[in-house]
Design a protein around this motif. Structure first.
Motif, PDB file in Angstrom:
ATOM      1  N   MET A 150       0.847  -1.204   0.000  1.00 37.68           N
ATOM      2  CA  MET A 150       0.000   0.000   0.000  1.00 37.68           C
ATOM      3  C   MET A 150       0.880   1.250   0.000  1.00 37.68           C
ATOM      4  O   MET A 150       1.924   1.302   0.642  1.00 37.68           O
ATOM      5  CB  MET A 150      -0.890  -0.013   1.244  1.00 37.68           C
ATOM      6  CG  MET A 150      -1.851   1.140   1.265  1.00 37.68           C
ATOM      7  SD  MET A 150      -2.866   1.096   2.719  1.00 37.68           S
ATOM      8  CE  MET A 150      -3.839  -0.379   2.404  1.00 37.68           C
ATOM      9  N   LYS A 151       0.458   2.257  -0.720  1.00 39.74           N
ATOM     10  CA  LYS A 151       1.220   3.502  -0.802  1.00 39.74           C
ATOM     11  C   LYS A 151       1.160   4.237   0.548  1.00 39.74           C
ATOM     12  O   LYS A 151       0.086   4.400   1.124  1.00 39.74           O
ATOM     13  CB  LYS A 151       0.634   4.383  -1.907  1.00 39.74           C
ATOM     14  CG  LYS A 151       1.551   5.549  -2.301  1.00 39.74           C
ATOM     15  CD  LYS A 151       1.087   6.171  -3.602  1.00 39.74           C
ATOM     16  CE  LYS A 151      -0.141   7.017  -3.447  1.00 39.74           C
ATOM     17  NZ  LYS A 151      -0.095   8.183  -2.610  1.00 39.74           N
ATOM     18  N   ARG A 152       2.301   4.611   1.030  1.00 40.91           N
ATOM     19  CA  ARG A 152       2.340   5.323   2.296  1.00 40.91           C
ATOM     20  C   ARG A 152       2.637   6.786   2.044  1.00 40.91           C
ATOM     21  O   ARG A 152       3.527   7.105   1.261  1.00 40.91           O
ATOM     22  CB  ARG A 152       3.417   4.747   3.195  1.00 40.91           C
ATOM     23  CG  ARG A 152       3.325   3.242   3.293  1.00 40.91           C
ATOM     24  CD  ARG A 152       3.778   2.774   4.630  1.00 40.91           C
ATOM     25  NE  ARG A 152       3.053   1.540   4.939  1.00 40.91           N
ATOM     26  CZ  ARG A 152       3.047   0.988   6.131  1.00 40.91           C
ATOM     27  NH1 ARG A 152       3.684   1.538   7.110  1.00 40.91           N
ATOM     28  NH2 ARG A 152       2.372  -0.110   6.343  1.00 40.91           N
ATOM     29  N   SER A 153       1.903   7.617   2.696  1.00 41.66           N
ATOM     30  CA  SER A 153       2.127   9.044   2.457  1.00 41.66           C
ATOM     31  C   SER A 153       2.635   9.682   3.745  1.00 41.66           C
ATOM     32  O   SER A 153       2.004   9.576   4.805  1.00 41.66           O
ATOM     33  CB  SER A 153       0.827   9.682   1.984  1.00 41.66           C
ATOM     34  OG  SER A 153       0.598  10.867   2.664  1.00 41.66           O
TER      35      SER A 153
ATOM     36  N   MET B 263       0.413  12.478   5.269  1.00 40.96           N
ATOM     37  CA  MET B 263      -0.768  12.007   5.980  1.00 40.96           C
ATOM     38  C   MET B 263      -0.403  11.552   7.387  1.00 40.96           C
ATOM     39  O   MET B 263      -1.065  11.890   8.359  1.00 40.96           O
ATOM     40  CB  MET B 263      -1.411  10.878   5.194  1.00 40.96           C
ATOM     41  CG  MET B 263      -2.754  10.496   5.696  1.00 40.96           C
ATOM     42  SD  MET B 263      -3.108   8.829   5.230  1.00 40.96           S
ATOM     43  CE  MET B 263      -2.197   7.967   6.473  1.00 40.96           C
ATOM     44  N   GLU B 264       0.703  10.789   7.466  1.00 36.02           N
ATOM     45  CA  GLU B 264       1.133  10.322   8.789  1.00 36.02           C
ATOM     46  C   GLU B 264       1.464  11.509   9.682  1.00 36.02           C
ATOM     47  O   GLU B 264       1.102  11.550  10.853  1.00 36.02           O
ATOM     48  CB  GLU B 264       2.350   9.404   8.658  1.00 36.02           C
ATOM     49  CG  GLU B 264       1.991   8.053   8.083  1.00 36.02           C
ATOM     50  CD  GLU B 264       3.207   7.165   7.893  1.00 36.02           C
ATOM     51  OE1 GLU B 264       4.254   7.442   8.485  1.00 36.02           O
ATOM     52  OE2 GLU B 264       3.080   6.197   7.132  1.00 36.02           O
TER      53      GLU B 264
ATOM     54  N   GLY C  83       0.216  14.475   9.404  1.00 41.48           N
ATOM     55  CA  GLY C  83      -1.044  15.142   9.733  1.00 41.48           C
ATOM     56  C   GLY C  83      -1.722  14.479  10.916  1.00 41.48           C
ATOM     57  O   GLY C  83      -2.148  15.134  11.869  1.00 41.48           O
ATOM     58  N   VAL C  84      -1.790  13.127  10.888  1.00 44.65           N
ATOM     59  CA  VAL C  84      -2.432  12.413  11.994  1.00 44.65           C
ATOM     60  C   VAL C  84      -1.654  12.615  13.282  1.00 44.65           C
ATOM     61  O   VAL C  84      -2.235  12.830  14.351  1.00 44.65           O
ATOM     62  CB  VAL C  84      -2.574  10.913  11.652  1.00 44.65           C
ATOM     63  CG1 VAL C  84      -3.126  10.157  12.833  1.00 44.65           C
ATOM     64  CG2 VAL C  84      -3.461  10.729  10.454  1.00 44.65           C
TER      65      VAL C  84
ATOM     66  N   PHE D  28      -2.369  15.968  14.601  1.00 45.75           N
ATOM     67  CA  PHE D  28      -3.754  15.971  15.080  1.00 45.75           C
ATOM     68  C   PHE D  28      -3.832  15.420  16.506  1.00 45.75           C
ATOM     69  O   PHE D  28      -4.413  16.042  17.403  1.00 45.75           O
ATOM     70  CB  PHE D  28      -4.587  15.123  14.122  1.00 45.75           C
ATOM     71  CG  PHE D  28      -6.020  14.935  14.504  1.00 45.75           C
ATOM     72  CD1 PHE D  28      -6.911  15.988  14.437  1.00 45.75           C
ATOM     73  CD2 PHE D  28      -6.488  13.696  14.889  1.00 45.75           C
ATOM     74  CE1 PHE D  28      -8.230  15.812  14.760  1.00 45.75           C
ATOM     75  CE2 PHE D  28      -7.805  13.511  15.213  1.00 45.75           C
ATOM     76  CZ  PHE D  28      -8.679  14.573  15.144  1.00 45.75           C
ATOM     77  N   MET D  29      -3.181  14.278  16.719  1.00 45.13           N
ATOM     78  CA  MET D  29      -3.204  13.685  18.055  1.00 45.13           C
ATOM     79  C   MET D  29      -2.466  14.574  19.053  1.00 45.13           C
ATOM     80  O   MET D  29      -2.905  14.760  20.185  1.00 45.13           O
ATOM     81  CB  MET D  29      -2.551  12.294  18.050  1.00 45.13           C
ATOM     82  CG  MET D  29      -3.182  11.309  17.107  1.00 45.13           C
ATOM     83  SD  MET D  29      -4.928  11.059  17.418  1.00 45.13           S
ATOM     84  CE  MET D  29      -4.862   9.944  18.785  1.00 45.13           C
TER      85      MET D  29
END
Lengths: 154, 260
Positions: A1-4, A7-8, A10-11, A14-15
């Motif tokens: 799966m493509k990992r970005s 995005m990681e 961003g999460v 966020f946390m």
């Protein structure tokens, strides 16, 4: 799966923002101070009437907050209210034995708090001692009643 | 007349059946050992339902805080009690508005999307294909979304509160001229971390569970046609809004109603 990576990231942010927000709510909004339990000491005071004093109310001295009320219960031996106060440790051993505790009201309708006034006794109060000299809350109805009965007797 | 009673009974049975299916569905998808791959799926869903919802939640929070301060000020100033503004804004946000409004926004922004996504997967038979090649769709598709919503909504609620309190500060202190020290001081004097912040978080965790549960179940359980998807999406928003508001009353009564 493509990992970005973004995005990681961003999460993660966020946390992190959630944790920081909770910290903000704790420190700035609910005014929690992380003081070690050794930084305070306790005194007790018996009042004939506490009015509407509540746990967590302020304890002040000369208007400066020096502690808070942590517990209120009925003293079944004397039928009065036993109030447990938690005060800053720097006052331990510096309050004279004849210190007065009185229940005061902030403004006419405001919240009630405890004011301490130091006396002149060379002996001092230690952790767990009881303040003897107390002044009950001003209950407006009683004052009016007294005033009216004085008027009638005059 | 008899026919009506019969159809009423049938409806009742259908509702109970759906509830049973929903409970079984929750139990089956919430358990399951998260693998490395599953962890990554979860991360992607947190990004989708959490990070991308941040903008709408924060902007709403700012405006709600500002409106609260404005309304509260006009009310409190009549009693000369505008110093209590911070207390009013903070308590109404932490206890009620943040959990509820964040959950409603979440249901509209993320819940409906979850339903439509899973529903389309079902309509195009992707879920069946997964089962054919031996992948459990509950674990692969549903569980990451369920857990992501479960984590994301409480974080969004915290953000909502923080931004709302700041919005109240902007209007109350910067604009209307309430003394800054009394704004924060009264707030700190009256807000209890466990009793107010903690109970607000408990509420938001409950709402997160309910909203994401309804959303993914409606997606999983719909009639796989285009009409079915549109109906299920509508149902998600309607049911989760009603559930949030109803549960909010129950939780408030339990937490602040003095039944303890």
């Amino acid at each position: 799966m493509k990992r970005s990576k973004t995005m990681e990231l961003g999460v993660g942010l966020f946390m992190l923002a959630g944790i920081l927000g909770l910290l903000f709510l704790g420190m700035r909004v609910s005014g929690m101070a992380f003081t070690a339990p050794g930084d305070t000491f306790r005194l007790e005071a018996n009042f004939a009437n506490i009015g509407s004093l509540k746990p967590r109310a302020r304890v002040t001295m000369a208007g400066v907050t020096v502690g808070r009320v942590i517990d209120i219960e009925l003293d079944a031996d004397w039928y009065d209210a036993r109030v447990v106060l938690e005060l800053d440790a720097e006052l331990e051993g510096r309050l004279s034995r004849d210190t007065t505790a009185s229940i005061l009201t902030a403004g006419l309708l405001g919240e009630q708090y405890i004011g301490l006034t130091v006396g002149g006794d060379p002996d001092t109060l230690a952790d767990g001692d009881t303040i003897r000299d107390t002044q009950s809350a001003m209950v407006l109805e009683e004052l009016i009643q007294q005033f009216v009965s004085n008027m009638v007797s005059d | 007349m008899i026919g009506r009673i019969v159809s009423f009974g049938r409806r009742g049975c259908e509702v109970l059946e759906a509830l049973g299916r929903a409970g079984q569905f929750l139990a089956q998808s919430a358990v399951g050992i998260p693998s490395r791959e599953g962890w990554y799926l979860w991360l992607r869903q947190v990004h989708f339902v959490g990070v991308l919802s941040l903008a709408i939640v924060l902007v709403s929070g700012l405006f709600i805080g500002m409106v609260l301060a404005l309304q509260g000020y006009t009310l409190l100033v009549d009693f000369g009690a505008e110093q209590a503004l911070g207390q009013m804004v903070a308590l109404s946000l932490l206890r009620e508005l943040s959990p509820v409004v964040a959950a409603l926004l979440f249901a509209g922004r993320a819940g409906s999307a979850l339903t439509a996504e899973i529903g389309l997967m079902k309509a195009t038979e992707q879920l069946t294909s997964m089962e054919m090649i031996g992948v459990d769709p509950l674990r692969r598709v549903v569980a990451p979304r369920l857990w992501a919503g479960f984590v994301a909504l409480p974080v969004l609620t915290v953000g909502f509160s923080v931004v709302g309190i700041y919005g109240g500060y902007l209007v109350g202190v910067e604009w209307l001229g309430v003394f800054e020290g009394s704004y924060w001081g009264n707030m700190q004097g009256s807000v209890d971390f466990i009793g107010d912040v903690g109970n607000g978080m408990v509420k938001s965790v409950v709402f997160a569970l309910v909203v994401t549960w309804i959303a993914v179940f409606q997606g999983y359980d719909l009639v796989p046609t285009s009409e079915g998807i549109s109906r299920a999406t509508t149902r998600t928003v309607v049911y989760s809004s009603l559930a949030v508001l109803g549960l909010d009353f129950v939780l408030t009564a339990l937490m602040f109603g003095g039944f303890s």
